[in-house]
Design an enzyme around this catalytic site. Structure first.
Site, mmCIF file in Angstrom:
data_model
loop_
_atom_site.group_PDB
_atom_site.id
_atom_site.type_symbol
_atom_site.label_atom_id
_atom_site.label_comp_id
_atom_site.label_asym_id
_atom_site.label_seq_id
_atom_site.Cartn_x
_atom_site.Cartn_y
_atom_site.Cartn_z
ATOM 1 N NE ARG A 57 2.507 -4.889 3.874
ATOM 2 C CZ ARG A 57 2.633 -6.361 4.307
ATOM 3 N NH1 ARG A 57 3.821 -6.778 4.690
ATOM 4 N NH2 ARG A 57 1.315 -6.908 4.281
ATOM 5 C CB THR A 58 -0.737 0.877 5.803
ATOM 6 O OG1 THR A 58 -0.509 0.106 4.353
ATOM 7 C CG2 THR A 58 -0.938 2.264 5.599
ATOM 8 C CE LYS A 86 -21.601 0.766 20.557
ATOM 9 N NZ LYS A 86 -20.941 1.619 21.354
ATOM 10 N NE ARG A 107 -5.306 -0.235 4.415
ATOM 11 C CZ ARG A 107 -4.350 -0.971 4.082
ATOM 12 N NH1 ARG A 107 -4.545 -2.199 4.374
ATOM 13 N NH2 ARG A 107 -3.178 -0.504 3.358
ATOM 14 C CG HIS A 135 -2.231 2.042 -0.351
ATOM 15 N ND1 HIS A 135 -1.478 3.061 0.903
ATOM 16 C CD2 HIS A 135 -2.063 0.901 0.236
ATOM 17 C CE1 HIS A 135 -1.221 2.314 1.771
ATOM 18 N NE2 HIS A 135 -1.579 0.851 1.471
HETATM 19 N N1 CP Z 1 0.929 -2.595 1.323
HETATM 20 C C1 CP Z 1 0.007 -2.709 2.171
HETATM 21 O O1 CP Z 1 -0.868 -1.703 2.207
HETATM 22 O O2 CP Z 1 0.156 -3.434 3.015
HETATM 23 P P1 CP Z 1 -0.778 -3.741 4.407
HETATM 24 O O3 CP Z 1 -2.302 -4.051 3.747
HETATM 25 O O4 CP Z 1 -0.407 -4.898 5.237
HETATM 26 O O5 CP Z 1 -1.127 -2.507 5.230
#
Ligand code: CP
Length: 339
Positions: A57-58, A86, A107, A135
């Protein structure tokens, strides 16, 4: 805050007016997300998506949001395909990638890694999730969804009663959401978790500091009663040292239609940041709820698109230019069905 050129690393950067501004811009983005209009306002701009941990999703919604504003997206989808293997430092990667991009989403599995990266980045950085820390954009889309769902039920964010269920220790989405809730008034939070996976004390203290009511439950059936929203989370097995340890908790709290019908108010909103764990030993949110109209999890993921479009528009200072660079969609028919 003035969003232009800023990093978004934590929801702690935001006050209530900032959140409301993001939501107002998100509303304006809806026709573009729904393909009723197209805009090229970010034509020529480049987003680099650096995802050093799994995501559906993100990563895709940030990328799609940028594309829908007319920009281009480049991405790295795991550590193994980057020069981290590396021995390259986050500092060097930040210096390099910010030369390629107008904005970066990152991320990382380590708490604080995105903030460390941002210190050396010349472009704004958005935190797409760092370890079990935060998040922020998920929490913003969660709160936007809660507001929409409550408004449809003639309720508001002030006065919200919410149950957070599952892995509250490692779940970064609930950590960010708790911080956002401190911006609102008269909230009651039910924390439904086994003692070893409870919300960190520092976050509970934040809720108390602003006068919110907090109750702890170890029994799911008690914790889900008399609330407006269930916010269900997955056991974050990737944060445990041993898989066996995570297995102790999987399947401990399972919300299904029978539990919902017996213990919840009839209009209780059901949310989950997704992914839900649909494997046999987990199933914290049963698929038998998929036909329940109060299940908001896919409205929630749809909202991720407009909230992320809003953040890009604010950070790159194009909120008032989106319409000028837009046209009605004339070249294809949207054949999807929107909720
Ligand atoms: N909700 C969320 O962060 O989903 P993903 O891990 O799929 O990005």
């Amino acid at each position: 805050m003035n969003f232009v050129g800023e990093h978004i690393l934590s929801v702690a950067q935001l006050n209530r007016a900032d959140v409301e501004e993001i939501f107002a811009v998100a509303d304006k983005m809806t026709p573009f997300a729904h393909r009723e209009r197209i805009t090229r306002v970010l034509d020529g701009a480049v987003l680099c998506n650096l995802f050093f941990e799994a995501s559906t999703r993100t990563r895709l919604s940030f990328g799609t949001a940028f594309n829908l504003l007319g920009g281009s997206v480049r991405e790295t989808t795991d550590v193994g395909s980057s020069s981290i293997v590396k021995g390259e430092s986050l500092k060097d990667i930040a210096r390099v990638v910010s030369g390629y991009s107008d904005v970066i989403v990152m991320r990382h599995s380590i708490d604080g890694a995105v903030a460390e990266f941002a210190e050396s980045s010349r472009s704004p950085v958005l935190n797409g999730g760092d370890g079990s820390n935060e998040h922020p954009t998920q929490a913003l889309l969660d709160l936007y969804t809660i507001q929409k769902e409550l408004n449809a039920r003639k309720k508001d964010l002030d006065g919200l009663r919410i149950a957070m269920i599952g892995d509250l220790k490692y779940g970064r989405t609930v950590h960010s959401l708790i911080k956002l809730l401190t911006l609102f008034r008269n909230i009651r939070v039910h924390l439904v978790a086994p003692p070893d996976l409870n919300m960190p004390e520092t976050m509970i203290a934040e809720l108390h500091r602003v006068g919110h009511e907090v109750q702890h439950f170890e029994q799911l059936e008690q914790g889900v009663q008399a609330v407006d929203v269930l916010y269900v989370t997955r056991i974050q097995e990737e944060r445990f040292s041993f898989d066996a340890e995570a297995s102790e908790y999987k399947g401990l709290f399972r919300i299904n239609q029978a539990v919902y019908s017996q213990h919840c108010q009839p209009d209780t909103v059901i949310m989950h940041p997704l992914p839900r764990d649909s494997r046999e030993d987990a199933q914290e949110l049963s698929v038998d709820l998929d036909s329940n109209p109060n299940l908001a999890v896919f409205r929630q993921s749809d909202n991720g698109l407009i909230v992320r479009m809003a953040l890009f528009a604010l950070i790159l200072d194009v909120v008032n230019k989106v319409e000028d660079h837009s046209t009605p969609v004339g070249w294809f028919t949207d054949v999807r069905k929107w909720d």
